[in-house]
Scaffold this motif. Structure first.
Motif, PDB file in Angstrom:
ATOM      1  N   LEU A 124       0.831  -1.205   0.000  1.00 40.54           N
ATOM      2  CA  LEU A 124       0.000   0.000   0.000  1.00 40.54           C
ATOM      3  C   LEU A 124       0.868   1.259   0.000  1.00 40.54           C
ATOM      4  CD1 LEU A 124      -2.699   1.457   0.186  1.00 40.54           C
ATOM      5  CD2 LEU A 124      -2.678   1.058   2.670  1.00 40.54           C
ATOM      6  N   LEU A 125       1.901   1.281   0.821  1.00 40.35           N
ATOM      7  CA  LEU A 125       2.787   2.452   0.858  1.00 40.35           C
ATOM      8  C   LEU A 125       3.561   2.619  -0.444  1.00 40.35           C
ATOM      9  CD1 LEU A 125       4.232   2.448   4.495  1.00 40.35           C
ATOM     10  CD2 LEU A 125       2.671   4.105   3.472  1.00 40.35           C
ATOM     11  N   HIS A 126       4.004   1.517  -1.031  1.00 42.60           N
ATOM     12  CA  HIS A 126       4.716   1.613  -2.307  1.00 42.60           C
ATOM     13  C   HIS A 126       3.780   2.122  -3.408  1.00 42.60           C
ATOM     14  CE1 HIS A 126       8.733   0.104  -1.460  1.00 42.60           C
ATOM     15  NE2 HIS A 126       8.200  -0.827  -0.668  1.00 42.60           N
ATOM     16  N   PHE A 127       2.521   1.694  -3.351  1.00 42.12           N
ATOM     17  CA  PHE A 127       1.548   2.209  -4.314  1.00 42.12           C
ATOM     18  C   PHE A 127       1.358   3.707  -4.118  1.00 42.12           C
ATOM     19  CE2 PHE A 127      -2.864   3.493  -5.145  1.00 42.12           C
ATOM     20  CZ  PHE A 127      -2.912   3.274  -6.520  1.00 42.12           C
ATOM     21  N   MET A 128       1.236   4.139  -2.877  1.00 36.26           N
ATOM     22  CA  MET A 128       1.061   5.559  -2.594  1.00 36.26           C
ATOM     23  C   MET A 128       2.270   6.362  -3.059  1.00 36.26           C
ATOM     24  SD  MET A 128      -0.710   5.427   1.209  1.00 36.26           S
ATOM     25  CE  MET A 128      -0.868   7.222   1.320  1.00 36.26           C
ATOM     26  N   ARG A 129       3.455   5.830  -2.858  1.00 39.82           N
ATOM     27  CA  ARG A 129       4.675   6.537  -3.280  1.00 39.82           C
ATOM     28  C   ARG A 129       4.660   6.798  -4.785  1.00 39.82           C
ATOM     29  NH1 ARG A 129      10.217   3.378  -2.550  1.00 39.82           N
ATOM     30  NH2 ARG A 129       9.201   2.149  -4.189  1.00 39.82           N
ATOM     31  N   THR A 130       4.245   5.792  -5.549  1.00 41.49           N
ATOM     32  CA  THR A 130       4.205   5.931  -7.006  1.00 41.49           C
ATOM     33  C   THR A 130       3.009   6.763  -7.467  1.00 41.49           C
ATOM     34  OG1 THR A 130       5.268   3.768  -7.252  1.00 41.49           O
ATOM     35  CG2 THR A 130       4.127   4.657  -9.167  1.00 41.49           C
ATOM     36  N   HIS A 131       1.851   6.480  -6.906  1.00 35.98           N
ATOM     37  CA  HIS A 131       0.606   7.101  -7.357  1.00 35.98           C
ATOM     38  C   HIS A 131       0.568   8.600  -7.060  1.00 35.98           C
ATOM     39  CE1 HIS A 131      -3.496   6.740  -8.822  1.00 35.98           C
ATOM     40  NE2 HIS A 131      -3.924   7.457  -7.808  1.00 35.98           N
ATOM     41  N   PHE A 132       1.202   9.000  -5.956  1.00 34.31           N
ATOM     42  CA  PHE A 132       1.165  10.413  -5.553  1.00 34.31           C
ATOM     43  C   PHE A 132       2.500  11.123  -5.788  1.00 34.31           C
ATOM     44  CE2 PHE A 132      -2.029   8.462  -2.564  1.00 34.31           C
ATOM     45  CZ  PHE A 132      -3.137   8.956  -3.238  1.00 34.31           C
ATOM     46  N   ALA A 133       3.315  10.577  -6.683  1.00 33.78           N
ATOM     47  CA  ALA A 133       4.656  11.132  -6.914  1.00 33.78           C
ATOM     48  C   ALA A 133       4.613  12.574  -7.412  1.00 33.78           C
ATOM     49  CB  ALA A 133       5.417  10.263  -7.907  1.00 33.78           C
TER      50      ALA A 133
END
Length: 207
Positions: free
Chosen positions: A19-28
């Motif tokens: 979930l955090l890795h997705f957030m890092r990419t999605h909200f870059a």
């Protein structure tokens, strides 16, 4: 803005890490999110000199320098993991970098309800006098059935949950801006809270 995302477990198969890795990419395009692990931290042992181990100090320094912190917590036995509790105890007992720090809480779990009980418990913990984090109110992101929620590239595949997460993150960005402006006027209070001790509080209560 720069945020620290803390994986709230030492599990190698954590969907909260995904979930955090997705957030890092999605909200870059909106913020920089550095995902931090707690797996290497030793178990809290209350050192007499209150000096943190180097791994704890490194995490503390990152939190101190960040605009905000995102905790991703699973739910074990209706609460947060022992590893996350130990990490927070290190921070509260030694450097106290979470005082007046903006915090967002998210969570994924294998069941239907997400990590609702763990998130509620974490909110209580982060409000302790030695922590006093500024937790984003009235907003929680709960990801249930998380084992099926990501593809092989760690993309969140539920469109409704992606939209919900986007709304929560936009709220957090605004919350951080407002909180950081407020904290600027309370710098003395922040330093004062970092020196809080139960012994002193008890003595002042008696007098």
């Amino acid at each position: 803005m720069k945020f620290i995302g803390i994986v709230g477990t030492n599990s190698d198969r954590s969907t909260n890490r995904k979930l955090l890795h997705f957030m890092r990419t999605h909200f870059a395009d909106k913020a920089e999110i550095e995902v931090c692990e707690i797996k290497s931290l030793p178990a809290f042992n209350e050192p007499k000199d209150k000096t943190p181990p180097s791994s704890v100090k490194a995490l503390s320094d990152k939190i101190e320098a960040a605009d905000g912190v995102i905790f991703a917590t699973p739910e074990y036995d209706h609460s947060i993991t022992a590893a996350l509790k130990s990490a927070i105890e290190w921070l509260s007992y030694t450097t106290r970098p979470l005082i007046n720090k903006s915090v967002m809480i998210v969570g994924a779990s294998h069941g239907l309800l997400g990590s609702s009980r763990a998130q509620a418990h974490l909110r209580q913990i982060l409000d302790a006098p030695e922590l006093k984090a500024r937790i984003m109110p009235s907003s929680e992101f709960l990801l249930g059935q998380s084992l099926q929620a990501f593809d092989d590239k760690d993309n969140l595949i539920y469109p409704d949950k992606v939209k919900e997460l986007e709304e929560c993150f936009d709220e957090f960005l605004l919350f951080v801006q407002l909180t950081n402006e407020l904290v600027k006027t309370e710098k003395f209070k922040t330093e004062q809270n970092k020196k809080f001790s139960w012994k002193q509080a008890a003595e002042e209560g008696v007098s």
